[in-house]
Motif scaffolding. Structure first.
Motif, PDB file in Angstrom:
ATOM      1  N   GLY A  62       0.961  -1.364  -0.053  1.00  0.00           N
ATOM      2  CA  GLY A  62      -0.085  -0.010  -0.064  1.00  0.00           C
ATOM      3  C   GLY A  62       0.931   1.394  -0.178  1.00  0.00           C
ATOM      4  N   THR A  63       0.400   2.287  -0.482  1.00  0.00           N
ATOM      5  CA  THR A  63       1.075   3.565  -0.593  1.00  0.00           C
ATOM      6  C   THR A  63       0.080   4.463   0.411  1.00  0.00           C
ATOM      7  OG1 THR A  63       1.792   3.012  -2.644  1.00  0.00           O
ATOM      8  CG2 THR A  63       1.925   5.227  -2.095  1.00  0.00           C
ATOM      9  N   PRO A  64       0.952   5.060   1.554  1.00  0.00           N
ATOM     10  CA  PRO A  64       0.148   6.183   2.414  1.00  0.00           C
ATOM     11  C   PRO A  64       0.052   7.512   1.640  1.00  0.00           C
ATOM     12  CG  PRO A  64       2.463   5.786   2.986  1.00  0.00           C
ATOM     13  CD  PRO A  64       2.151   4.767   1.929  1.00  0.00           C
ATOM     14  N   SER A  65      -0.907   7.927   2.059  1.00  0.00           N
ATOM     15  CA  SER A  65      -1.341   9.490   1.256  1.00  0.00           C
ATOM     16  C   SER A  65      -1.633  10.555   2.550  1.00  0.00           C
ATOM     17  CB  SER A  65      -2.607   9.091   0.423  1.00  0.00           C
ATOM     18  OG  SER A  65      -3.712   9.416   1.037  1.00  0.00           O
ATOM     19  N   GLY A  66      -1.839  11.604   1.985  1.00  0.00           N
ATOM     20  CA  GLY A  66      -2.022  12.638   2.907  1.00  0.00           C
ATOM     21  C   GLY A  66      -3.464  12.669   3.550  1.00  0.00           C
ATOM     22  N   ASP A  67      -4.192  11.731   3.059  1.00  0.00           N
ATOM     23  CA  ASP A  67      -5.801  11.343   3.255  1.00  0.00           C
ATOM     24  C   ASP A  67      -5.652  10.612   4.787  1.00  0.00           C
ATOM     25  OD1 ASP A  67      -6.850  12.735   1.405  1.00  0.00           O
ATOM     26  OD2 ASP A  67      -7.040  11.077   0.154  1.00  0.00           O
ATOM     27  N   MET A  68      -4.553  10.223   5.309  1.00  0.00           N
ATOM     28  CA  MET A  68      -4.434   9.230   6.226  1.00  0.00           C
ATOM     29  C   MET A  68      -3.555   9.620   7.478  1.00  0.00           C
ATOM     30  SD  MET A  68      -3.134   5.825   3.717  1.00  0.00           S
ATOM     31  CE  MET A  68      -4.261   5.702   2.052  1.00  0.00           C
ATOM     32  N   LEU A  69      -3.574  10.959   7.500  1.00  0.00           N
ATOM     33  CA  LEU A  69      -2.578  11.615   8.504  1.00  0.00           C
ATOM     34  C   LEU A  69      -3.475  11.824   9.847  1.00  0.00           C
ATOM     35  CD1 LEU A  69      -0.984  14.512   6.598  1.00  0.00           C
ATOM     36  CD2 LEU A  69      -0.139  12.264   6.942  1.00  0.00           C
ATOM     37  N   ASN A  70      -2.522  11.689  10.726  1.00  0.00           N
ATOM     38  CA  ASN A  70      -3.007  11.853  12.176  1.00  0.00           C
ATOM     39  C   ASN A  70      -2.850  13.396  12.629  1.00  0.00           C
ATOM     40  OD1 ASN A  70      -0.343  12.220  13.167  1.00  0.00           O
ATOM     41  ND2 ASN A  70      -0.275  10.051  13.917  1.00  0.00           N
ATOM     42  N   PRO A  71      -3.146  13.895  13.660  1.00  0.00           N
ATOM     43  CA  PRO A  71      -2.630  15.494  14.100  1.00  0.00           C
ATOM     44  C   PRO A  71      -1.549  15.864  13.967  1.00  0.00           C
ATOM     45  CG  PRO A  71      -4.797  14.597  15.558  1.00  0.00           C
ATOM     46  CD  PRO A  71      -3.975  13.339  14.592  1.00  0.00           C
ATOM     47  N   MET A  72      -0.612  15.000  14.039  1.00  0.00           N
ATOM     48  CA  MET A  72       0.850  15.121  14.196  1.00  0.00           C
ATOM     49  C   MET A  72       1.492  15.268  12.815  1.00  0.00           C
ATOM     50  SD  MET A  72       0.867  13.236  17.668  1.00  0.00           S
ATOM     51  CE  MET A  72       0.210  12.146  16.876  1.00  0.00           C
ATOM     52  N   GLY A  73       0.599  14.881  11.565  1.00  0.00           N
ATOM     53  CA  GLY A  73       1.301  15.099  10.479  1.00  0.00           C
ATOM     54  C   GLY A  73       2.011  13.667  10.001  1.00  0.00           C
ATOM     55  N   LEU A  74       1.681  12.696  10.695  1.00  0.00           N
ATOM     56  CA  LEU A  74       2.211  11.369  10.414  1.00  0.00           C
ATOM     57  C   LEU A  74       1.115  10.522  10.049  1.00  0.00           C
ATOM     58  CD1 LEU A  74       4.318  10.758  13.519  1.00  0.00           C
ATOM     59  CD2 LEU A  74       4.997  11.408  11.359  1.00  0.00           C
ATOM     60  N   VAL A  75       1.130   9.482   9.089  1.00  0.00           N
ATOM     61  CA  VAL A  75       0.286   8.255   8.676  1.00  0.00           C
ATOM     62  C   VAL A  75      -0.233   7.762  10.077  1.00  0.00           C
ATOM     63  CG1 VAL A  75      -0.293   6.508   7.648  1.00  0.00           C
ATOM     64  CG2 VAL A  75       1.181   8.282   6.611  1.00  0.00           C
ATOM     65  N   HIS A  76      -1.474   7.831  10.176  1.00  0.00           N
ATOM     66  CA  HIS A  76      -2.155   7.162  11.266  1.00  0.00           C
ATOM     67  C   HIS A  76      -2.066   5.708  11.464  1.00  0.00           C
ATOM     68  CE1 HIS A  76      -5.192   5.717  13.924  1.00  0.00           C
ATOM     69  NE2 HIS A  76      -5.459   7.088  14.343  1.00  0.00           N
ATOM     70  N   GLY A  77      -1.428   5.446  12.851  1.00  0.00           N
ATOM     71  CA  GLY A  77      -0.970   4.119  13.018  1.00  0.00           C
ATOM     72  C   GLY A  77      -1.899   2.864  12.638  1.00  0.00           C
ATOM     73  N   GLY A  78      -3.134   3.149  12.559  1.00  0.00           N
ATOM     74  CA  GLY A  78      -4.313   2.361  12.093  1.00  0.00           C
ATOM     75  C   GLY A  78      -4.161   1.862  10.913  1.00  0.00           C
ATOM     76  N   TRP A  79      -3.725   2.864   9.577  1.00  0.00           N
ATOM     77  CA  TRP A  79      -3.286   2.306   8.412  1.00  0.00           C
ATOM     78  C   TRP A  79      -2.538   1.135   8.312  1.00  0.00           C
ATOM     79  CZ3 TRP A  79       1.030   2.428   5.131  1.00  0.00           C
ATOM     80  CH2 TRP A  79       0.591   2.078   3.831  1.00  0.00           C
ATOM     81  N   VAL A  80      -1.195   1.276   9.071  1.00  0.00           N
ATOM     82  CA  VAL A  80      -0.200   0.232   8.812  1.00  0.00           C
ATOM     83  C   VAL A  80      -0.590  -1.021   9.688  1.00  0.00           C
ATOM     84  CG1 VAL A  80       1.264   0.713  10.811  1.00  0.00           C
ATOM     85  CG2 VAL A  80       2.165  -0.302   8.746  1.00  0.00           C
ATOM     86  N   MET A  81      -1.634  -0.722  10.786  1.00  0.00           N
ATOM     87  CA  MET A  81      -2.036  -1.926  11.625  1.00  0.00           C
ATOM     88  C   MET A  81      -3.156  -2.618  10.578  1.00  0.00           C
ATOM     89  SD  MET A  81      -2.747   0.047  15.254  1.00  0.00           S
ATOM     90  CE  MET A  81      -3.303  -1.624  16.199  1.00  0.00           C
ATOM     91  N   THR A  82      -3.927  -2.019  10.076  1.00  0.00           N
ATOM     92  CA  THR A  82      -4.986  -2.703   9.001  1.00  0.00           C
ATOM     93  C   THR A  82      -4.001  -3.426   7.904  1.00  0.00           C
ATOM     94  OG1 THR A  82      -6.383  -0.769   9.332  1.00  0.00           O
ATOM     95  CG2 THR A  82      -6.692  -2.273   7.413  1.00  0.00           C
ATOM     96  N   LEU A  83      -2.973  -3.094   7.524  1.00  0.00           N
ATOM     97  CA  LEU A  83      -2.234  -3.847   6.394  1.00  0.00           C
ATOM     98  C   LEU A  83      -1.522  -4.822   7.318  1.00  0.00           C
ATOM     99  CD1 LEU A  83      -2.225  -1.123   4.741  1.00  0.00           C
ATOM    100  CD2 LEU A  83      -0.237  -1.853   3.846  1.00  0.00           C
ATOM    101  N   LEU A  84      -1.223  -4.728   8.546  1.00  0.00           N
ATOM    102  CA  LEU A  84      -0.591  -5.856   9.062  1.00  0.00           C
ATOM    103  C   LEU A  84      -1.671  -6.803   9.384  1.00  0.00           C
ATOM    104  CD1 LEU A  84       2.296  -4.073  11.220  1.00  0.00           C
ATOM    105  CD2 LEU A  84       2.614  -6.385  10.069  1.00  0.00           C
ATOM    106  N   ASP A  85      -2.958  -6.537  10.104  1.00  0.00           N
ATOM    107  CA  ASP A  85      -3.809  -7.222  10.596  1.00  0.00           C
ATOM    108  C   ASP A  85      -4.233  -8.277   9.172  1.00  0.00           C
ATOM    109  OD1 ASP A  85      -6.205  -8.183  12.323  1.00  0.00           O
ATOM    110  OD2 ASP A  85      -7.432  -7.401  10.760  1.00  0.00           O
ATOM    111  N   SER A  86      -4.416  -7.615   8.047  1.00  0.00           N
ATOM    112  CA  SER A  86      -4.700  -8.106   6.747  1.00  0.00           C
ATOM    113  C   SER A  86      -3.856  -9.274   6.283  1.00  0.00           C
ATOM    114  CB  SER A  86      -4.972  -7.360   5.648  1.00  0.00           C
ATOM    115  OG  SER A  86      -5.883  -6.456   5.915  1.00  0.00           O
ATOM    116  N   ALA A  87      -2.518  -8.978   6.509  1.00  0.00           N
ATOM    117  CA  ALA A  87      -1.488  -9.944   5.962  1.00  0.00           C
ATOM    118  C   ALA A  87      -1.486 -11.126   6.920  1.00  0.00           C
ATOM    119  CB  ALA A  87      -0.134  -9.323   6.043  1.00  0.00           C
ATOM    120  N   LEU A  88      -1.409 -10.674   8.358  1.00  0.00           N
ATOM    121  CA  LEU A  88      -1.508 -11.557   9.141  1.00  0.00           C
ATOM    122  C   LEU A  88      -2.498 -12.793   9.150  1.00  0.00           C
ATOM    123  CD1 LEU A  88      -0.277  -9.266  12.201  1.00  0.00           C
ATOM    124  CD2 LEU A  88       1.133 -11.373  11.230  1.00  0.00           C
TER     125      LEU A  88
END
Length: 165
Positions: A62-88
């Motif tokens: 997956g490719t993170p985008s500006g639509d996935m940011l948290n208030p600190m300007g980082l990609v929300h952890g839930g995005w990579v958690m969802t990718l990991l949950d899917s692969a796992l």
């Protein structure tokens, strides 16, 4: 590794029970990769896709985008958690016999490096650790294009008979 398919060229939805009733979990994922079964709609919503699957393992990109940011300007952890949950989960999915299904019991994620839109494509690969009659466990990692570990995860899944259609 194959090039990730464009999420624009993928059909999304839910396979009908009659389409998957006689397929193993690995056969289901391979049919999805060939475009014979739809990809889950969560993949469209969060811009990631299954790219490979084999006996006891699965890979998503997956490719993170500006639509996935948290208030600190980082990609929300839930995005990579969802990718990991899917692969796992899909690593366990590859071990299913026809008529079996699973649900996640737990997923644990450790964030190693921050992810931003500049990180670029993220590859998540998971492998089965154990597969018993009722529980399967898996472990996985999310890496950037340079192979740097971004996050690590583990999951336990309850394996059970699919409900009657």
């Amino acid at each position: 590794m194959k090039d990730a398919p464009s999420t624009d060229a993928v059909s999304y939805g839910l396979a009908r029970p009659d389409q998957i009733a006689t397929l193993t979990g690995l056969e289901q994922l391979q049919a999805m990769l060939r475009g014979e079964l739809p990809a889950p709609t969560i993949c469209r919503a969060l811009d990631f896709i299954l790219t490979e699957a084999g006996d006891g393992w699965a890979e998503f990109r997956g490719t993170p985008s500006g639509d996935m940011l948290n208030p600190m300007g980082l990609v929300h952890g839930g995005w990579v958690m969802t990718l990991l949950d899917s692969a796992l989960g899909c690593a366990v999915h590859t071990t299913l016999a026809p008529g079996e299904t699973y649900v996640s019991l737990d997923t644990d994620v450790k964030f190693v490096k921050p992810i931003t839109p500049a990180t670029g494509e993220v590859t998540v690969t998971a492998r089965i650790q154990t597969r018993g009659r009722q529980v399967g466990t898996s472990e996985g990692r999310a890496v950037d294009a340079q192979g740097r570990i971004l996050a690590l995860g583990t999951s336990s899944c309850l394996v059970r008979q699919a409900p009657e259609a």
